[in-house]
Design a protein around this motif. Sequence first.
Motif, PDB file in Angstrom:
ATOM      1  N   LYS A  97      -7.223  -7.079  -0.058  1.00  0.00           N
ATOM      2  CA  LYS A  97      -5.886  -6.704  -0.482  1.00  0.00           C
ATOM      3  C   LYS A  97      -5.027  -6.468   0.754  1.00  0.00           C
ATOM      4  O   LYS A  97      -5.473  -5.867   1.725  1.00  0.00           O
ATOM      5  CB  LYS A  97      -5.941  -5.437  -1.345  1.00  0.00           C
ATOM      6  CG  LYS A  97      -4.618  -5.061  -1.964  1.00  0.00           C
ATOM      7  CD  LYS A  97      -4.782  -3.933  -2.967  1.00  0.00           C
ATOM      8  CE  LYS A  97      -3.430  -3.586  -3.580  1.00  0.00           C
ATOM      9  NZ  LYS A  97      -3.528  -2.507  -4.542  1.00  0.00           N
ATOM     10  N   ILE A  98      -3.803  -6.949   0.689  1.00  0.00           N
ATOM     11  CA  ILE A  98      -2.860  -6.802   1.797  1.00  0.00           C
ATOM     12  C   ILE A  98      -2.013  -5.559   1.560  1.00  0.00           C
ATOM     13  O   ILE A  98      -1.484  -5.369   0.468  1.00  0.00           O
ATOM     14  CB  ILE A  98      -1.968  -8.049   1.918  1.00  0.00           C
ATOM     15  CG1 ILE A  98      -2.829  -9.275   2.193  1.00  0.00           C
ATOM     16  CG2 ILE A  98      -0.912  -7.862   3.014  1.00  0.00           C
ATOM     17  CD1 ILE A  98      -2.113 -10.586   1.991  1.00  0.00           C
ATOM     18  N   GLY A 132       0.820  -1.194   0.000  1.00  0.00           N
ATOM     19  CA  GLY A 132       0.000   0.000   0.000  1.00  0.00           C
ATOM     20  C   GLY A 132       0.851   1.239   0.000  1.00  0.00           C
ATOM     21  O   GLY A 132       2.040   1.202   0.241  1.00  0.00           O
ATOM     22  N   SER A 133       0.198   2.360  -0.236  1.00  0.00           N
ATOM     23  CA  SER A 133       0.928   3.610  -0.250  1.00  0.00           C
ATOM     24  C   SER A 133       1.072   4.185   1.146  1.00  0.00           C
ATOM     25  O   SER A 133       1.879   5.051   1.371  1.00  0.00           O
ATOM     26  CB  SER A 133       0.214   4.618  -1.155  1.00  0.00           C
ATOM     27  OG  SER A 133      -1.098   4.853  -0.670  1.00  0.00           O
ATOM     28  N   GLY A 134       0.281   3.660   2.101  1.00  0.00           N
ATOM     29  CA  GLY A 134       0.318   4.210   3.437  1.00  0.00           C
ATOM     30  C   GLY A 134       1.469   3.638   4.244  1.00  0.00           C
ATOM     31  O   GLY A 134       1.978   2.572   3.971  1.00  0.00           O
ATOM     32  N   SER A 135       1.854   4.374   5.269  1.00  0.00           N
ATOM     33  CA  SER A 135       2.927   3.907   6.138  1.00  0.00           C
ATOM     34  C   SER A 135       2.366   3.336   7.416  1.00  0.00           C
ATOM     35  O   SER A 135       3.119   2.950   8.295  1.00  0.00           O
ATOM     36  CB  SER A 135       3.862   5.071   6.461  1.00  0.00           C
ATOM     37  OG  SER A 135       3.147   6.070   7.162  1.00  0.00           O
ATOM     38  N   GLY A 136       1.066   3.267   7.542  1.00  0.00           N
ATOM     39  CA  GLY A 136       0.469   2.699   8.726  1.00  0.00           C
ATOM     40  C   GLY A 136      -0.019   3.740   9.713  1.00  0.00           C
ATOM     41  O   GLY A 136      -0.477   3.403  10.778  1.00  0.00           O
ATOM     42  N   ASP A 189     -14.901   7.161  -2.306  1.00  0.00           N
ATOM     43  CA  ASP A 189     -14.270   5.935  -2.776  1.00  0.00           C
ATOM     44  C   ASP A 189     -12.881   5.725  -2.182  1.00  0.00           C
ATOM     45  O   ASP A 189     -12.105   4.906  -2.642  1.00  0.00           O
ATOM     46  CB  ASP A 189     -14.201   5.920  -4.312  1.00  0.00           C
ATOM     47  CG  ASP A 189     -13.218   6.955  -4.861  1.00  0.00           C
ATOM     48  OD1 ASP A 189     -12.811   7.873  -4.127  1.00  0.00           O
ATOM     49  OD2 ASP A 189     -12.839   6.814  -6.041  1.00  0.00           O
ATOM     50  N   GLU A 190     -12.577   6.460  -1.110  1.00  0.00           N
ATOM     51  CA  GLU A 190     -11.257   6.378  -0.498  1.00  0.00           C
ATOM     52  C   GLU A 190     -11.324   5.647   0.856  1.00  0.00           C
ATOM     53  O   GLU A 190     -12.182   5.919   1.684  1.00  0.00           O
ATOM     54  CB  GLU A 190     -10.689   7.786  -0.278  1.00  0.00           C
ATOM     55  CG  GLU A 190      -9.274   7.792   0.185  1.00  0.00           C
ATOM     56  CD  GLU A 190      -8.696   9.214   0.236  1.00  0.00           C
ATOM     57  OE1 GLU A 190      -7.493   9.330  -0.013  1.00  0.00           O
ATOM     58  OE2 GLU A 190      -9.438  10.163   0.522  1.00  0.00           O
ATOM     59  N   ALA A 211      -6.344   2.794  -0.075  1.00  0.00           N
ATOM     60  CA  ALA A 211      -6.800   2.329  -1.382  1.00  0.00           C
ATOM     61  C   ALA A 211      -8.089   3.023  -1.780  1.00  0.00           C
ATOM     62  O   ALA A 211      -8.694   3.749  -0.996  1.00  0.00           O
ATOM     63  CB  ALA A 211      -7.037   0.825  -1.330  1.00  0.00           C
ATOM     64  N   ARG A 212      -8.490   2.753  -2.982  1.00  0.00           N
ATOM     65  CA  ARG A 212      -9.808   3.138  -3.480  1.00  0.00           C
ATOM     66  C   ARG A 212     -10.719   1.932  -3.287  1.00  0.00           C
ATOM     67  O   ARG A 212     -10.260   0.783  -3.316  1.00  0.00           O
ATOM     68  CB  ARG A 212      -9.746   3.509  -4.966  1.00  0.00           C
ATOM     69  CG  ARG A 212      -8.834   4.672  -5.266  1.00  0.00           C
ATOM     70  CD  ARG A 212      -9.544   5.946  -4.978  1.00  0.00           C
ATOM     71  NE  ARG A 212      -8.692   7.095  -5.272  1.00  0.00           N
ATOM     72  CZ  ARG A 212      -8.824   8.236  -4.637  1.00  0.00           C
ATOM     73  NH1 ARG A 212      -9.731   8.389  -3.714  1.00  0.00           N
ATOM     74  NH2 ARG A 212      -8.042   9.242  -4.933  1.00  0.00           N
TER      75      ARG A 212
END
Length: 152
Positions: free
Chosen positions: A73-74, A51-55, A147-148, A62-63
């Motif tokens: 999705k992991i 994912g794009s996030g760092s937690g 959608d986020e 995600a969308r």
Amino acid sequence: MTSATPRPTAGPDRRTVIAAAGAAGLTVALAACGSGDDGGSDAAGSGSGSGSGSGSAGDSLARTADIPEGGGKIFKDAGVVVTQPSAGTYKAFSAKCTHQGCAVGSVADGVIVCPCHNSHFSVADGSVKQGPATAPLPEQKISVSGDEIKLA
């Protein structure tokens, strides 16, 4: 003149050798538990990825269109798996298996699968569907806005 007779040098004793071999074996076993293949996916297109996030709370993961119905999705970097057990319902769970702490590796056919020892968890509530794990995956808080999908 006297000459000294060479003495054999003392090597490690038997206990040291056995302890070192045991420690090396334990290191290999623990490394195997911590490694997981995050490249798997199922026929419905649910798989895993980074994912794009760092937690951190508020990070976009995600969308909603990225999360297949009945799958998920992991997000390895964030340490979460996001699922959509039914249309429009999104859940998130820790991506760390409760058996021995391995990272879960795939989401397919309504279950989250740990590749280390093949534990299966429900995409709906994180409960154990197949052991050896005995505890469910802890639920994580997310928010869905439009959608986020974000960590809450």
